[in-house]
Design a protein around this motif. Structure first.
Motif, short mmCIF file in Angstrom:
data_model
loop_
_atom_site.label_atom_id
_atom_site.label_comp_id
_atom_site.label_asym_id
_atom_site.label_seq_id
_atom_site.Cartn_x
_atom_site.Cartn_y
_atom_site.Cartn_z
N VAL A 57 0.73 -1.08 0.06
CA VAL A 57 -0.01 -0.03 0.04
C VAL A 57 0.74 1.24 0.06
O VAL A 57 0.67 2.13 -0.59
CB VAL A 57 -0.92 0.04 1.32
CG1 VAL A 57 -1.81 1.40 1.34
CG2 VAL A 57 -2.02 -1.12 1.11
N ALA A 58 1.97 1.37 0.77
CA ALA A 58 2.95 2.31 0.98
C ALA A 58 3.36 2.93 -0.60
O ALA A 58 3.32 3.91 -0.86
CB ALA A 58 4.09 2.13 1.83
N PHE A 59 3.83 1.83 -1.10
CA PHE A 59 4.48 2.04 -2.49
C PHE A 59 3.26 2.26 -3.59
O PHE A 59 3.80 3.22 -4.26
CB PHE A 59 5.78 0.98 -2.80
CG PHE A 59 6.98 0.95 -2.48
CD1 PHE A 59 7.90 1.92 -2.78
CD2 PHE A 59 7.04 0.29 -1.12
CE1 PHE A 59 9.20 1.77 -2.16
CE2 PHE A 59 8.11 0.29 -0.44
CZ PHE A 59 9.11 0.97 -0.75
N VAL A 60 2.43 1.87 -3.41
CA VAL A 60 1.33 2.13 -4.53
C VAL A 60 0.78 3.44 -4.36
O VAL A 60 0.42 4.23 -5.55
CB VAL A 60 0.27 0.82 -4.45
CG1 VAL A 60 -0.90 1.40 -5.30
CG2 VAL A 60 0.64 -0.53 -5.02
N ALA A 61 0.43 4.00 -3.32
CA ALA A 61 0.05 5.05 -2.82
C ALA A 61 0.85 6.39 -3.18
O ALA A 61 0.75 7.12 -3.58
CB ALA A 61 -0.48 5.28 -1.40
N HIS A 62 2.40 5.87 -2.90
CA HIS A 62 3.28 6.88 -3.44
C HIS A 62 3.43 7.01 -4.84
O HIS A 62 3.57 8.26 -5.29
CB HIS A 62 4.53 6.29 -2.81
CG HIS A 62 5.83 7.22 -2.96
ND1 HIS A 62 5.96 8.78 -2.62
CD2 HIS A 62 6.86 6.88 -3.73
CE1 HIS A 62 7.12 8.81 -3.14
NE2 HIS A 62 7.74 8.15 -3.78
N TRP A 63 3.48 5.91 -5.64
CA TRP A 63 3.39 6.08 -6.97
C TRP A 63 2.07 6.57 -7.58
O TRP A 63 2.21 7.42 -8.47
CB TRP A 63 3.50 4.72 -7.49
CG TRP A 63 3.45 4.58 -9.05
CD1 TRP A 63 4.18 4.80 -9.96
CD2 TRP A 63 2.26 4.00 -9.69
NE1 TRP A 63 3.46 4.63 -11.11
CE2 TRP A 63 2.34 4.17 -11.02
CE3 TRP A 63 1.05 3.65 -9.14
CZ2 TRP A 63 1.45 3.59 -11.69
CZ3 TRP A 63 -0.08 3.09 -10.22
CH2 TRP A 63 0.32 3.16 -11.50
#
Length: 527
Positions: free
Chosen positions: A98-104
């Motif tokens: 979730v962290a990397f998807v939201a950041h992207w």
């Protein structure tokens, strides 16, 4: 006066929605959330904001404690590997994804804020999962894994959240390096368990000392216990969640040898009412939070927040389902696990994967986010959308998947219950034979009591045979038990008639009525 009106209104909502849930045969957490959501959009209704500390201290400890208290330690220990993979491994995997998807996905959304969001929405909720899973007749192993996971995954997510909030102001590289603090995680986890066991031991010692002082004193100790355990964890900065769960597991194991039957009966009734009201209040309050969260989003570039929420919801569901099958089958490459554990069925794995309902902890964690956290209002909105989607969408579709896949109760609990009752009757008859040899009681008394236990033993033996497919006389024994209940109802009517005619007082009525209630409950269980 204002708070009294709010309390009465909430209590009325809980009553009405609970009644409607029973009539519609819908798990009550789902209807409570929907009801709170609808109520929250009533025009001119005052905004009702929740203090996250209030949720963490008032709602969470008793709900987790009683869930752990009635958890089977044997089953929990047997499924500990599967539970740990979900409660630790899956929480971390969900948070990172979730962290990397939201950041992207979200322009200008810091990676540290992504970890905050991931930690908030990663743990399924113990109360929601239990309330929905237990009533659907799932196999015991499935229920144990679902409930066990949701009991201990909160500690994992809250540790990550605490570190992520501290790192929000740091750079992304520094954050990724700091978020994995195995020493800190080990300290708060093991420390929480140790604190919980210590509190449990002290409470157990205290219960031995106050057992003769009356049921009110013992019940007061019981109600205080989860709050004391939670506060003890907070004071030494360890996992309060694991402290409460450990206390509940320990006291649940010890209680049969400490508590008297009368105290157990009253304690169960009191706790049933407390848990129902707390569940009702918290799920209605979850629904009431949406208007305030939407108000905080005013000025955002619509409809992008909704699109972000849809993607994150999809990611949460897919990551959980994608984790389930490798997590279930890859460990079986180890011979010891393959030889000692039953091979999981794919359909049961899917059901566990679909039971990812979020709830109280995610709400409280989201409400800790303030304006100083980058994209704080967006984080709250996405977190609420995940709670709503998983509770309502997955909760309502879960019965369909259970029926479609043919997943049902495996009957192991019913067989164990009948075997236990059969063994108990045999032990009682052996004790009767011992009394006959010792001639400590009159023969007439021995004959009378022995007849009751022999009759019960015959009925239980045939029930056990029926469960195992050996007996064709189920109808006869069901008829006998229904006849017993009919006789109890006749006695109850005669008792009430005597009270109405003035032949007995209410004190006599209530005493005999209690005995009839216990007898009737026993025959209802056996039928």
């Amino acid at each position: 006066m204002h708070y009294a009106i709010i309390f009465v209104l909430l209590l009325s909502f809980v009553f009405g929605l609970g009644l409607l849930a029973r009539r519609l045969n819908i798990p009550y957490p789902i209807l409570f959330v929907i009801g709170g959501l609808i109520i929250g959009f009533i025009p001119d209704l005052p905004a009702f904001s929740l203090d996250p500390d209030f949720i963490f201290f008032v709602f969470l400890p008793p709900l987790l404690y009683i869930q752990a208290f009635f958890t089977s330690w044997r089953d929990f220990r047997r499924e500990l590997r599967a539970i740990s993979l979900l409660a630790i491994g899956l929480v971390i995997a969900t948070t990172v994804t979730v962290a990397f998807v939201a950041h992207w996905l979200i322009p200008g959304f810091p990676l540290a804020a992504g970890f905050v969001l991931g930690a908030i929405i990663s743990p399924p909720d113990a109360i929601a999962a239990s309330a929905i899973a237990q009533r659907l007749g799932l196999p015991r192993r499935v229920v144990t894994i679902i409930e066990g996971e949701s009991l201990i995954n909160d500690s994992t997510s809250l540790v990550i959240l605490k570190v992520a909030l501290a790192a929000v102001g740091l750079g992304a590289t520094h954050f990724v390096g700091d978020v994995w603090l195995p020493g800190y995680f080990f300290y708060v986890s093991v420390g929480g368990i140790a604190v919980g066991l210590a509190v449990g031991w002290m409470v157990n010692w205290l219960r031995h000392r106050v057992m003769d002082d009356g049921v009110q004193i013992v019940l007061t100790v019981s109600i205080l216990t989860p709050f004391v355990s939670y506060l003890a964890g907070e004071l030494v900065h360890v996992s309060s969640v694991l402290a409460v769960v450990s206390t509940g597991l320990y006291l649940g194991w010890e209680s049969p040898e400490v508590m008297s039957p009368a105290i157990r009966l009253q304690s169960r009734a009191v706790w049933d009412m407390i848990i129902y009201l707390l569940n009702g209040f918290i799920f209605v309050l979850i629904g009431l939070q949406l208007p305030g969260i939407l108000h905080g989003l005013e000025g955002s570039w619509w409809p992008y927040p909704f699109l972000y929420a849809v993607v994150i919801n999809f990611i949460c569901i897919i990551v959980r389902l994608g984790w389930m099958y490798p997590g279930a089958y890859l460990p079986r490459m180890i011979k010891r696990i393959r030889d000692t554990e039953t091979k999981p069925e794919p359909r049961e794995i899917f059901i566990v994967g679909w039971c990812g309902m979020r709830g109280v902890v995610s709400l409280a964690a989201a409400l800790t986010i303030n304006a100083t956290v980058p994209s704080g209002h967006l984080i709250q909105f996405i977190a609420f959308s995940v709670i709503l989607t998983t509770l309502v969408f997955q909760g309502l579709t879960l019965p369909f998947f259970i029926r479609y896949l043919g997943v049902g109760d495996d009957g192991s609990a019913a067989r164990e219950e009948l075997e236990a009752r059969n063994r108990m009757s045999e032990a009682a008859l052996e004790k009767m034979a011992e009394h006959r040899r010792e001639k400590k009681y009159p023969e007439s008394a021995l004959d009378n009591v022995e007849q009751v236990y022999r009759e019960r033993a015959v009925n239980l033996h045939d029930d056990l045979a029926d469960q195992l497919g050996w007996s064709e006389h189920r109808h006869h024994h069901l008829s006998v038990r229904r006849l017993h209940r009919n006789m109890i109802a006749t006695q109850r009517r005669a008792l009430v008639d005597m009270r109405r005619s003035g032949l007995i007082g209410d004190d006599v009525l209530h005493k005999i009525e209690h005995e009839l209630d216990i007898d009737e409950a026993r025959y209802r269980v056996l039928t």
